[in-house]
Design an enzyme around this catalytic site. Structure first.
Site, mmCIF file in Angstrom:
data_model
loop_
_atom_site.group_PDB
_atom_site.id
_atom_site.type_symbol
_atom_site.label_atom_id
_atom_site.label_comp_id
_atom_site.label_asym_id
_atom_site.label_seq_id
_atom_site.Cartn_x
_atom_site.Cartn_y
_atom_site.Cartn_z
ATOM 1 N N ARG A 1 27.453 26.256 4.170
ATOM 2 C CA ARG A 1 27.646 24.896 3.674
ATOM 3 C C ARG A 1 28.739 24.190 4.475
ATOM 4 O O ARG A 1 29.373 24.793 5.340
ATOM 5 C CB ARG A 1 27.950 24.954 2.183
ATOM 6 N N ARG B 1 0.796 -1.236 0.000
ATOM 7 C CA ARG B 1 0.000 0.000 0.000
ATOM 8 C C ARG B 1 0.832 1.291 0.000
ATOM 9 O O ARG B 1 0.284 2.378 -0.151
ATOM 10 C CB ARG B 1 -0.959 -0.003 1.200
#
Ligand code: UD1
Ligand code: CA
Length: 461
Positions: A334, A16
């Site tokens: 970063r 599912r």
């Protein structure tokens, strides 16, 4: 808990989910679904953990990266009883108690496993099932009791009579069972039921036949909510988010809008941290005391120092922000970005593998890559470190107290000495010595009365 093992059933396909990814690998707050029940076992102090995998077994084992877990293969899904039996060789020679649970129940608490084991040991049962009374019992196996209210067996809904379907106490799919007794029972199971499967639930009837079947009623049914669809996954994520957020608020963290705050399980927050609306704190992030993280900030694997102030809509990944530093709005830090104490990074500044020393500032529109910046440096608006020449990355070094004028390009490798000044608009290709002024731009020339002459030319044409 050396005499306790756990068997986590996770071989199912999860049809599912409608996914190419195995159900138990779907991420929930940054971690695979299966890692949650494994963690609950670890936190309950269970020493040996076996995960029974089948669908995408190799990927599951690899993605989990859990060296303390033994993986057992169920090549073909022939039912929960057959799945449990697949753990037998992994637990060869082990005698004691096994907790059996499903791999898709991320909200199960370690305390519940401990309570189940306590009840099991207290009553001397061969099998103890964790039961619940959910708002809607449909789909679950029902606990069938005799006239004396003793647990007799579990019947699956599709095999149940109308009277049995009316029973509201159901099986959570979590059990404590004695080994090696279990192996003998599982080996003798028959698949004579509506699904033609080997049912683990039949173990309860076998224990009842020896008058040693028990049950423990779980108070909060949401804890054993199983994930079968993407809707369930989102519901579980919401429940987990609320649980984590409440724990942090209890620990002295202010969450301005807990309904929109996502804090992953590996994050650590100090008291008096304030988190604004719609923030996501992920990975191994740590935020120190008194830091303020305003709205819409996304932080992954980063450290935010004490008293730091992160303004709205910043994105950090693998960054370190020093004590009392101010960042944003709209800054991008970063991996390897390191901001010193009381430094300041403003809007539209991107940093990568770069250190900004104590008290230094890069306030506007700047890219700093592979850069080492000393203390009390001012990096003017629009400064760019040209760190990449198309083949390799190069470093820029800026000494203490230097002043980089606006709109400067620093073509690496290059060094600007301590106390030096770079004139605005420079393209710096050579080192600037300590204390010097570096000017790297065309000299300005003014043409006198140019506007008037231009106007005259227009009239004449
Ligand atoms: C099972 C119980 C039911 C209980 C319910 C709770 C049985 C027969 N029934 O039903 O009484 O109310 O859980 O959620 O056990 N699995 C395998 N291999 C298999 C089959 C299943 O590893 O061959 C794993 C699945 O991946 C899953 C777990 O076992 O993690 C439960 O399987 P599932 O099919 O969801 O069981 P239910 O039919 O829901
Ligand atoms: Ca199920």
């Amino acid at each position: 808990m050396n005499d306790v093992a756990a068997v986590v059933l996770a071989a199912g396909k999860g049809t599912r989910m409608k996914s190419a990814v195995a159900k138990v690998l779907h991420p929930l707050l940054g971690r695979p679904l299966l890692s949650y029940p494994l963690d609950a076992c670890r936190q309950a102090g269970i020493g040996r953990i076996v995960a029974v995998v089948g669908h995408q077994a190799e990927e599951v084992e690899k993605a989990l990266g859990a060296p303390d877990v033994l993986f057992a293969l169920q090549a073909e899904q022939r039912g929960t009883g057959h799945a449990a039996l697949c753990a037998r060789s992994a637990l060869q020679g082990f005698s004691g108690t096994a907790v059996l649970l499903c791999g898709d129940v991320p909200l199960l608490r370690p305390e519940t496993l401990t309570a189940l084991l306590d009840a099991h040991h207290r009553t001397g049962a061969l099998a103890t099932v964790l039961s619940m009374v959910p708002p809607d019992p449909r789909g679950y196996g029902r606990l069938v009791r005799d006239r004396a209210e003793r647990l007799a067996r579990i019947v699956e809904e599709r095999d149940a009579s109308e009277a049995e379907k009316a029973v509201r106490e159901v099986n959570t799919g979590t059990y404590a069972v004695e080994l090696p007794w279990l192996w003998g029972v599982l080996a003798g199971l028959s698949p004579a039921n509506s699904q033609g499967e080997y049912y683990l639930t039949d173990v309860v009837a076998a224990a009842a036949a020896e008058d040693r079947a028990g049950s423990l009623l779980l108070g909060d049914p949401t804890e054993v909510m199983g994930i079968n669809s993407r809707t369930h996954l989102a519901e579980a994520a919401g429940a987990l988010r609320r649980r984590i957020n409440e724990e942090w608020m209890e620990a002295g963290v202010t969450l301005e809008d807990p309904a929109t705050t996502w804090i992953e399980p590996g994050v650590v927050l100090a008291p008096d941290v304030t988190i604004g609306p719609a923030c996501r704190l992920a990975g191994a992030t740590r935020v120190d005391a008194g830091a303020l993280v305003e709205q819409g900030v996304v932080v992954t694997d980063s450290r935010i120092g004490p008293g730091a102030h992160i303004k709205p809509y910043c994105v950090f990944s693998g960054a370190t922000v020093g004590a009392g530093a101010e960042v944003g709005p709209f800054a991008h830090l970063r991996p390897g970005a390191e901001l010193g104490e009381a430094s300041r990074v403003g809007n539209f500044v991107e940093m990568k593998k770069s250190r900004l020393g104590r008290g230094s500032k890069a306030s506007h529109l700047t890219y700093l890559g592979d850069t080492e910046i000393g203390e009390k440096v001012n990096v003017g608006a629009g400064t760019i470190t040209c760190n990449y020449d198309g083949a390799a990355k190069h470093r820029t070094v800026i000494g203490d107290g230097a002043f980089i004028g606006s709109n400067t390009s620093l073509v690496a490798p290059v060094t600007v000495g301590a106390g030096a000044t770079v004139a605005a608009g420079s393209t710096v290709t050579q080192d600037v010595p300590e204390g010097a002024l570096g000017v790297g731009r065309a000299r300005q020339r003014n043409v006198a009365e140019w506007s008037a002459r231009k106007a005259a030319r227009k009239l004449g044409s």
